[in-house]
Design an enzyme around this catalytic site. Sequence first.
Site, PDB file in Angstrom:
ATOM      1  N   ASP A  14     -98.537   4.744  25.192  1.00  0.00           N
ATOM      2  CA  ASP A  14     -97.097   4.906  25.366  1.00  0.00           C
ATOM      3  C   ASP A  14     -96.420   3.588  25.707  1.00  0.00           C
ATOM      4  O   ASP A  14     -95.301   3.311  25.293  1.00  0.00           O
ATOM      5  CB  ASP A  14     -96.807   5.937  26.467  1.00  0.00           C
ATOM      6  CG  ASP A  14     -97.128   7.349  25.977  1.00  0.00           C
ATOM      7  OD1 ASP A  14     -97.231   7.530  24.738  1.00  0.00           O
ATOM      8  OD2 ASP A  14     -97.291   8.246  26.825  1.00  0.00           O
ATOM      9  N   CYS A  15     -97.097   2.748  26.483  1.00  0.00           N
ATOM     10  CA  CYS A  15     -96.494   1.461  26.856  1.00  0.00           C
ATOM     11  C   CYS A  15     -96.714   0.388  25.781  1.00  0.00           C
ATOM     12  O   CYS A  15     -95.932  -0.552  25.682  1.00  0.00           O
ATOM     13  CB  CYS A  15     -97.031   1.000  28.204  1.00  0.00           C
ATOM     14  SG  CYS A  15     -98.803   1.202  28.384  1.00  0.00           S
ATOM     15  N   TYR A  16     -97.797   0.503  24.989  1.00  0.00           N
ATOM     16  CA  TYR A  16     -98.065  -0.444  23.905  1.00  0.00           C
ATOM     17  C   TYR A  16     -98.296   0.341  22.615  1.00  0.00           C
ATOM     18  O   TYR A  16     -99.435   0.588  22.217  1.00  0.00           O
ATOM     19  CB  TYR A  16     -99.298  -1.297  24.227  1.00  0.00           C
ATOM     20  CG  TYR A  16     -99.090  -2.292  25.338  1.00  0.00           C
ATOM     21  CD1 TYR A  16     -98.302  -3.422  25.122  1.00  0.00           C
ATOM     22  CD2 TYR A  16     -99.698  -2.125  26.575  1.00  0.00           C
ATOM     23  CE1 TYR A  16     -98.112  -4.346  26.133  1.00  0.00           C
ATOM     24  CE2 TYR A  16     -99.514  -3.047  27.590  1.00  0.00           C
ATOM     25  CZ  TYR A  16     -98.718  -4.161  27.368  1.00  0.00           C
ATOM     26  OH  TYR A  16     -98.544  -5.075  28.361  1.00  0.00           O
TER      27      TYR A  16
END
Lengths: 503, 127
Positions: A129-131
Amino acid sequence: MEKSIDEINRRIRDGTARVVTADEMPDIVAELGEEGALKEVDVVTTGTFGAMCSSGAFLNFGHAEPPIKMERIWLNDVEAYGGIAAVDTYIGATNKSVTRMENYGGAHVIEDFISGKAIELRAQSSGSDCYPRRSITTEVRLEDLNQAIMVNPRNAYQRYDAAVNTSDDILYTYMGTLLPHSGNVTFSGAGTLNPICNDPNLRLIGSGVPILLGGAQGMVIGEGTQHSSAGNFATLMTTGDMTEMNSDFLRAAFMYRYGPTLYLGIGIPLPVLDIETVRKTAVRDEDISVSIRDYGVPSRSRPVIRPVSYAELKSGKIELNGEEVKTSSLSSYRRAKLVANTLKKWIEDGHMNLCLPTRYIDTSKQAKPMRETRKVVLVQEIMQRRVVTIKEDQDITEAAKKLLKGETNHLPVLNEQGRLTGVVTTFDVAKAVARPERKVKVQDVMTRNVITTQADEPIDIAAQKLENHRISALPVVDAQNQCIAILHASDLGKLFKPGGPRT
Amino acid sequence: MKLLVRLYNESRPIIAQVVKDTGILINVDRARSDAHEGEEALVDVPDEHCLMISERMKSLGAEVRILEEGIRHDEEECIDCGACISICPKGVFYLDDEWKLQVETKKCILCGKCIISCPHNALVLSY
């Protein structure tokens, strides 16, 4: 009399410091005496330029849009480490390209970076989700990176054993090409200019000490991996900014059939504080001894042929068993001098101040061998004990019958005493039939120079013999040269079967 | 001067013939016989007779190439280590007083051994 580091640094700032290279020091001490040399000389610069396999660099590429946490990374198809999120990596010098010719590796990526070339960066990720990004391909130059910090786990060996090869075969090693029958000797290191040879007790070389690394002003981190000061094989871990390096002091190389490596220039300035420093920096090539080791023995503990000094090695030839043998250096003494002279210039011009170690390196350490908990697979575990043999004086028609009946392509040939004297193959027999000029006995067509193995030889060494000689079987002999079994290339397949020795 | 002589006429002693006819002594540096590629010899001849001998050999059916130089030394790539020195069977390489590699190409017999022994790819055969 003693001098303080502050006093030496003050002279460097004033431009009055007397700086000499380590190879000049023996003559200065001989002329002025130890006290005189201490008074006269403020700094001794050292230098070496050679293969430093255990080298590499941390790189940071900056974040992509959308961002990626790179998990598998290739730079010009050389794999770099992907375990230090997100856009950091470590490129190691000896890693080989997965697609290009074998002679391109991590060292070449590093050299290409410092000479301003664009490098293809390819990376993959499993996404999060963050990358969210899963892959990227781009071209980057050194100037595009946030950091390119060389950090070398093991550099500047105090000295290094010389290499010879007493076996019958030419060997291609990290010590270069070694001719058979002790045809040459190779060595590495700069002798009298070698940094640690001028400070063997590591009184001046330690954490935080400034150095020349690849042409940049770098620093000693501390002890290097495999540091073995107790055996006079101390090593250093070093660091420097890659953006300040240049190809006078950094060159990628390729050792034939070994792989890529990085040639690096490293120099360390030594402040002349006391008589002890004067004594140690007066070291000559004659005083530095290493062993000549036999690389013909494929073992961790290669037998020592004899001790030898750098003076002998650098002379171009040495005597070995009553014969003159030529020597080759793998490191460049000319460039080692360039390193020491460049460092001298930096200090004379006031560009580098000296300091004492913030932490000292342990001089009592001795490197250990690897702890192995699983036994090495030996030839005896996969060799074929049922071996069809033939006598030297039998007819080749007999050999043909035995080859057919035994369903084999190789017949070990024995003499009257049952000792192995040759091998005859289906190819030899076919050749004899095609050209039938007087060749009727096995001894007329057999190969006499037989490559053999022993029952207790590690399987990897036998496999290397098969590959190097491009042959497909090795007779297994005992100490009396009796053929007790045979190892076929096809037997190596047993290693990978379920329940086999390697599963 | 070195000549690279390729022989196709099976077993005709072309080199011996030329020596006999001209009276000029020829040194065979290296010779190779290969089932597929035929026979090849690298010969050393006096510079002044080089052209004449080459023509003679050609007229007897050999393919001849005059080699202007031996191994080529790339000074940009070379770092003056000296790995080649002990590999060369003819003593072509040495380090001078300033530890710089010197190459006596005249002595080179183009065996190629040094090429793979150079860690810096600084030696190439020029033919």
